[in-house]
Motif scaffolding. Structure first.
Motif, PDB file in Angstrom:
ATOM      1  N   LYS A   1      47.780  35.987  34.425  1.00  0.00           N
ATOM      2  CA  LYS A   1      48.304  37.268  34.903  1.00  0.00           C
ATOM      3  C   LYS A   1      47.314  38.394  34.600  1.00  0.00           C
ATOM      4  CE  LYS A   1      52.353  40.184  34.855  1.00  0.00           C
ATOM      5  NZ  LYS A   1      53.690  40.444  34.364  1.00  0.00           N
ATOM      6  N   LYS A   2      46.744  38.382  33.383  1.00  0.00           N
ATOM      7  CA  LYS A   2      45.746  39.395  33.022  1.00  0.00           C
ATOM      8  C   LYS A   2      44.517  39.290  33.922  1.00  0.00           C
ATOM      9  CE  LYS A   2      44.781  40.362  28.778  1.00  0.00           C
ATOM     10  NZ  LYS A   2      44.446  40.283  27.336  1.00  0.00           N
ATOM     11  N   ALA A   3      44.076  38.059  34.177  1.00  0.00           N
ATOM     12  CA  ALA A   3      42.912  37.853  35.038  1.00  0.00           C
ATOM     13  C   ALA A   3      43.190  38.333  36.465  1.00  0.00           C
ATOM     14  CB  ALA A   3      42.501  36.387  35.035  1.00  0.00           C
ATOM     15  N   ALA A   4      44.408  38.087  36.952  1.00  0.00           N
ATOM     16  CA  ALA A   4      44.779  38.532  38.298  1.00  0.00           C
ATOM     17  C   ALA A   4      44.806  40.057  38.378  1.00  0.00           C
ATOM     18  CB  ALA A   4      46.130  37.948  38.693  1.00  0.00           C
ATOM     19  N   THR A   5      45.337  40.698  37.341  1.00  0.00           N
ATOM     20  CA  THR A   5      45.355  42.164  37.310  1.00  0.00           C
ATOM     21  C   THR A   5      43.931  42.709  37.284  1.00  0.00           C
ATOM     22  OG1 THR A   5      47.484  42.205  36.184  1.00  0.00           O
ATOM     23  CG2 THR A   5      46.129  44.190  35.995  1.00  0.00           C
ATOM     24  N   ARG A   6      43.100  42.116  36.446  1.00  0.00           N
ATOM     25  CA  ARG A   6      41.695  42.540  36.358  1.00  0.00           C
ATOM     26  C   ARG A   6      41.006  42.407  37.718  1.00  0.00           C
ATOM     27  NH1 ARG A   6      37.211  43.124  33.032  1.00  0.00           N
ATOM     28  NH2 ARG A   6      35.333  42.136  33.824  1.00  0.00           N
ATOM     29  N   GLN A   7      41.210  41.269  38.369  1.00  0.00           N
ATOM     30  CA  GLN A   7      40.579  41.036  39.667  1.00  0.00           C
ATOM     31  C   GLN A   7      41.097  42.016  40.713  1.00  0.00           C
ATOM     32  OE1 GLN A   7      37.994  38.667  39.981  1.00  0.00           O
ATOM     33  NE2 GLN A   7      37.682  40.035  41.698  1.00  0.00           N
ATOM     34  N   LYS A   8      42.397  42.299  40.679  1.00  0.00           N
ATOM     35  CA  LYS A   8      42.985  43.247  41.635  1.00  0.00           C
ATOM     36  C   LYS A   8      42.366  44.633  41.447  1.00  0.00           C
ATOM     37  CE  LYS A   8      47.353  45.349  43.029  1.00  0.00           C
ATOM     38  NZ  LYS A   8      48.771  45.490  42.724  1.00  0.00           N
ATOM     39  N   ILE A   9      42.204  45.050  40.208  1.00  0.00           N
ATOM     40  CA  ILE A   9      41.591  46.361  39.931  1.00  0.00           C
ATOM     41  C   ILE A   9      40.156  46.380  40.442  1.00  0.00           C
ATOM     42  CG2 ILE A   9      40.812  47.926  38.102  1.00  0.00           C
ATOM     43  CD1 ILE A   9      43.252  46.873  36.434  1.00  0.00           C
ATOM     44  N   ALA A  10      39.390  45.339  40.128  1.00  0.00           N
ATOM     45  CA  ALA A  10      37.987  45.281  40.549  1.00  0.00           C
ATOM     46  C   ALA A  10      37.870  45.269  42.069  1.00  0.00           C
ATOM     47  CB  ALA A  10      37.307  44.053  39.946  1.00  0.00           C
TER      48      ALA A  10
ATOM     49  N   THR B   1      45.509  53.610  31.784  1.00  0.00           N
ATOM     50  CA  THR B   1      45.296  52.894  30.521  1.00  0.00           C
ATOM     51  C   THR B   1      45.140  51.386  30.757  1.00  0.00           C
ATOM     52  OG1 THR B   1      47.686  52.804  30.146  1.00  0.00           O
ATOM     53  CG2 THR B   1      46.469  54.582  29.059  1.00  0.00           C
ATOM     54  N   THR B   2      45.848  50.855  31.734  1.00  0.00           N
ATOM     55  CA  THR B   2      45.695  49.436  32.075  1.00  0.00           C
ATOM     56  C   THR B   2      44.306  49.184  32.633  1.00  0.00           C
ATOM     57  OG1 THR B   2      48.054  49.219  32.528  1.00  0.00           O
ATOM     58  CG2 THR B   2      46.605  47.539  33.488  1.00  0.00           C
ATOM     59  N   LEU B   3      43.859  50.073  33.499  1.00  0.00           N
ATOM     60  CA  LEU B   3      42.510  49.940  34.048  1.00  0.00           C
ATOM     61  C   LEU B   3      41.486  49.906  32.911  1.00  0.00           C
ATOM     62  CD1 LEU B   3      41.020  51.672  37.125  1.00  0.00           C
ATOM     63  CD2 LEU B   3      39.773  51.713  34.995  1.00  0.00           C
ATOM     64  N   PHE B   4      41.623  50.841  31.961  1.00  0.00           N
ATOM     65  CA  PHE B   4      40.663  50.900  30.860  1.00  0.00           C
ATOM     66  C   PHE B   4      40.832  49.762  29.854  1.00  0.00           C
ATOM     67  CE2 PHE B   4      39.853  55.439  32.038  1.00  0.00           C
ATOM     68  CZ  PHE B   4      38.498  55.262  32.310  1.00  0.00           C
ATOM     69  N   SER B   5      41.976  49.094  29.868  1.00  0.00           N
ATOM     70  CA  SER B   5      42.105  47.921  28.991  1.00  0.00           C
ATOM     71  C   SER B   5      41.320  46.738  29.557  1.00  0.00           C
ATOM     72  CB  SER B   5      43.568  47.548  28.765  1.00  0.00           C
ATOM     73  OG  SER B   5      44.125  46.980  29.929  1.00  0.00           O
ATOM     74  N   HIS B   6      40.994  46.800  30.847  1.00  0.00           N
ATOM     75  CA  HIS B   6      40.212  45.737  31.488  1.00  0.00           C
ATOM     76  C   HIS B   6      38.747  46.116  31.686  1.00  0.00           C
ATOM     77  CE1 HIS B   6      43.511  42.997  32.445  1.00  0.00           C
ATOM     78  NE2 HIS B   6      44.246  44.075  32.679  1.00  0.00           N
ATOM     79  N   PHE B   7      38.470  47.400  31.857  1.00  0.00           N
ATOM     80  CA  PHE B   7      37.110  47.865  32.143  1.00  0.00           C
ATOM     81  C   PHE B   7      36.800  49.072  31.278  1.00  0.00           C
ATOM     82  CE2 PHE B   7      38.629  45.743  35.945  1.00  0.00           C
ATOM     83  CZ  PHE B   7      37.574  44.881  36.230  1.00  0.00           C
ATOM     84  N   ALA B   8      35.673  49.034  30.607  1.00  0.00           N
ATOM     85  CA  ALA B   8      35.313  50.094  29.670  1.00  0.00           C
ATOM     86  C   ALA B   8      34.872  51.386  30.362  1.00  0.00           C
ATOM     87  CB  ALA B   8      34.200  49.614  28.741  1.00  0.00           C
ATOM     88  N   SER B   9      34.450  51.293  31.607  1.00  0.00           N
ATOM     89  CA  SER B   9      33.940  52.473  32.305  1.00  0.00           C
ATOM     90  C   SER B   9      34.069  52.286  33.814  1.00  0.00           C
ATOM     91  CB  SER B   9      32.466  52.704  31.950  1.00  0.00           C
ATOM     92  OG  SER B   9      31.678  51.633  32.476  1.00  0.00           O
ATOM     93  N   LYS B  10      33.842  53.351  34.532  1.00  0.00           N
ATOM     94  CA  LYS B  10      33.855  53.276  35.994  1.00  0.00           C
ATOM     95  C   LYS B  10      32.750  52.338  36.483  1.00  0.00           C
ATOM     96  CE  LYS B  10      33.378  56.235  40.088  1.00  0.00           C
ATOM     97  NZ  LYS B  10      33.100  57.592  40.563  1.00  0.00           N
TER      98      LYS B  10
ATOM     99  N   PHE C   1      30.411  46.003  38.228  1.00  0.00           N
ATOM    100  CA  PHE C   1      29.795  44.806  37.640  1.00  0.00           C
ATOM    101  C   PHE C   1      30.862  43.954  36.954  1.00  0.00           C
ATOM    102  CE2 PHE C   1      26.528  48.070  37.859  1.00  0.00           C
ATOM    103  CZ  PHE C   1      25.491  47.386  38.491  1.00  0.00           C
ATOM    104  N   GLU C   2      31.951  43.682  37.642  1.00  0.00           N
ATOM    105  CA  GLU C   2      33.091  43.014  37.024  1.00  0.00           C
ATOM    106  C   GLU C   2      32.788  41.586  36.571  1.00  0.00           C
ATOM    107  OE1 GLU C   2      35.347  40.535  38.293  1.00  0.00           O
ATOM    108  OE2 GLU C   2      34.426  40.270  40.221  1.00  0.00           O
ATOM    109  N   GLN C   3      31.725  40.974  37.070  1.00  0.00           N
ATOM    110  CA  GLN C   3      31.388  39.618  36.641  1.00  0.00           C
ATOM    111  C   GLN C   3      30.316  39.617  35.549  1.00  0.00           C
ATOM    112  OE1 GLN C   3      30.729  36.896  39.841  1.00  0.00           O
ATOM    113  NE2 GLN C   3      32.609  37.475  40.866  1.00  0.00           N
ATOM    114  N   ASP C   4      30.081  40.761  34.971  1.00  0.00           N
ATOM    115  CA  ASP C   4      29.076  40.937  33.928  1.00  0.00           C
ATOM    116  C   ASP C   4      29.223  39.929  32.791  1.00  0.00           C
ATOM    117  OD1 ASP C   4      27.333  42.033  31.964  1.00  0.00           O
ATOM    118  OD2 ASP C   4      28.788  43.550  31.402  1.00  0.00           O
TER     119      ASP C   4
END
Length: 194
Positions: A11-20, A49-58, A63-66
């Motif tokens: 679920k976390k991975a899906a949310t992260r991917q959706k945001i990216a 806050t959810t966005l920033f829990s998955h990504f440290a910056s804009k 570079f979501e696959q970093d």
């Protein structure tokens, strides 16, 4: 990207991917500088806050696959016992270059090249990848390189990715660059120094 095993991780991975995916779509449609974090969060239907829990910056949204890129390179160091280091790294760089030179990646790289913030982020990311790779090489007791050799080869490998990605023939560029890396590795090997 690594496939998470548990329900919560998926679920976390899906949310992260959706945001990216949402961010990238907005950035490509309207331009990186024209889109704010709040717009990305709203479009992805998540809190800032959810966005920033998955990504440290804009910049990290682009570079979501970093982390996957870095993990693949450092794992190449822990290759099969009968496989030499440089061919294992060459294989990973070939795979990464193919991914980053696919037709659908061209607009993303144009966006990166046009944005000073994204170019700076990519440069800092490459330096971090080189340090992680150097640490993995130095930690392998079978390799026994010096710290300087580990860091040098790691930077060569990371630069190989960047140079090949920009070449007219990326696959040929990887091969050409890795012939030089192989020669440098041989020159730095303990058996050669003895």
């Amino acid at each position: 990207m690594t496939v998470p095993s548990g329900r919560r991780e998926r679920k976390k991975a899906a949310t992260r991917q959706k945001i990216a995916d949402t961010a990238l779509s907005l950035f490509l449609e309207r331009g990186y500088d024209a889109v704010g974090i709040r717009e990305v969060a709203a479009e992805a239907d998540v809190a800032v806050t959810t966005l920033f829990s998955h990504f440290a910056s804009k910049e990290a949204l682009v570079f979501e696959q970093d982390e996957d890129f870095e993990r693949r390179l450092t794992q190449a160091v822990t290759r099969a016992p009968d496989e030499p280091l440089i061919p294992a790294l060459r294989r990973e760089i070939h795979a990464l270059v193919r991914h980053c030179t696919a037709d659908d990646a061209a607009p993303i790289w144009r966006m990166i090249d046009e944005s000073p913030a994204l170019r700076r982020y990519e440069e800092s990311m490459r330096l971090r990848h080189a340090e992680a790779l150097a640490t993995a090489i130095a930690a392998d007791p079978e390799l026994s390189p010096t710290a300087t050799a580990s860091r040098t080869i790691a930077r060569f490998v990371i630069d190989a990715f960047s140079l090949a990605r920009e070449a007219a023939d990326p696959e040929a560029a990887v091969e050409e660059i890795f012939r030089m890396i192989e020669a440098a590795w041989e020159a730095a090997s303990p058996a050669r120094r003895a």
